[in-house]
Design an enzyme around this catalytic site. Sequence first.
Site, PDB file in Angstrom:
ATOM      1  N   LYS A 197      28.009 -31.607  -8.435  1.00 44.01           N
ATOM      2  CA  LYS A 197      27.758 -32.835  -8.075  1.00 44.01           C
ATOM      3  C   LYS A 197      26.418 -33.027  -7.515  1.00 44.01           C
ATOM      4  CE  LYS A 197      32.628 -34.216  -6.716  1.00 44.01           C
ATOM      5  NZ  LYS A 197      33.317 -34.838  -5.890  1.00 44.01           N
ATOM      6  N   PRO A 226      30.536 -41.302  -9.024  1.00 44.99           N
ATOM      7  CA  PRO A 226      29.767 -39.867  -9.482  1.00 44.99           C
ATOM      8  C   PRO A 226      30.613 -38.988  -9.400  1.00 44.99           C
ATOM      9  CG  PRO A 226      28.453 -41.652  -7.885  1.00 44.99           C
ATOM     10  CD  PRO A 226      29.711 -42.117  -7.894  1.00 44.99           C
ATOM     11  N   GLU A 227      30.695 -38.049 -10.473  1.00 42.55           N
ATOM     12  CA  GLU A 227      31.180 -36.828 -10.424  1.00 42.55           C
ATOM     13  C   GLU A 227      30.334 -36.048 -11.196  1.00 42.55           C
ATOM     14  OE1 GLU A 227      35.330 -36.528 -11.002  1.00 42.55           O
ATOM     15  OE2 GLU A 227      35.776 -38.753 -10.116  1.00 42.55           O
TER      16      GLU A 227
END
Length: 263
Positions: free
Chosen positions: A51, A2-3
């Site tokens: 994020k 996840p970014e």
Amino acid sequence: MPEGDTVFAAAARLRQGLEGRTLTSTQFRIPSLATSDLSGRTVVSVRSRGKHLLIDVGESEPGAGDALSIHSHLKMEGVWHVHRRGQKWRRPAYQARVVLRTDDTEAVGFDLGTLELLADPDAALAYLGPDLLADDFDREEAIRRLAADPEQTIGAALLDQRLMAGVGNVFRSEICYLRGVLPTRPVGEVDLGPMVDLSRRLLWANRMRSARTTTGQTSPNGRMWVYGRKGQLCRRCATIIRRGEIPSTGGDRSIYWCPRCQA
């Protein structure tokens, strides 16, 4: 991994399923929030900030002054799933950290690295640098923050969310490669404007993709230039891709590079 692009897409899904709707039930499956109940409240907005993901929930009753935001960070393993009520979950129930339901929609946050309720989310996240996926992204402020420590390596600076929010480990390897910059090069020796522009373009291009790509290819083995390709040949010059670690905010992280293309 996840970014910023992953979180932006998750916010879009949650927005479509929850925004403007009343929560009929909520379950927080972590000890610190076990007794919290936001049922009866309306989801005012859903937004991403780098994020971080925020689900803004209205007051318990008009004038109560108790509006809250559900703040989550996916870290390495987290994910939000949104589906119609009654559909089978795609992950085991023991991984669920929060369940939000409306009349017809269910949103489940699994393995969230951070989950909390914030009364003033903007203040809590004020330390973050400019969000690369924000409509009002402040390019000059991002450059100013990155340039503030000219001795820091560009590989470490790109991961520091206080300087510019959204880049993670995958994108920083790809950004450095595409700019022909060795990740251990000091920030003071890097042309920061094009580096920031490329960061925004890559995240923007991937913000709603089901499979992230920096090469333009969508096949599983063709999406990245260097990330995850240790020991394989560079797509441009056929030099062996290397992997190493450099000190970064939050601990050392692996980074990939081509010794020839990134002299």
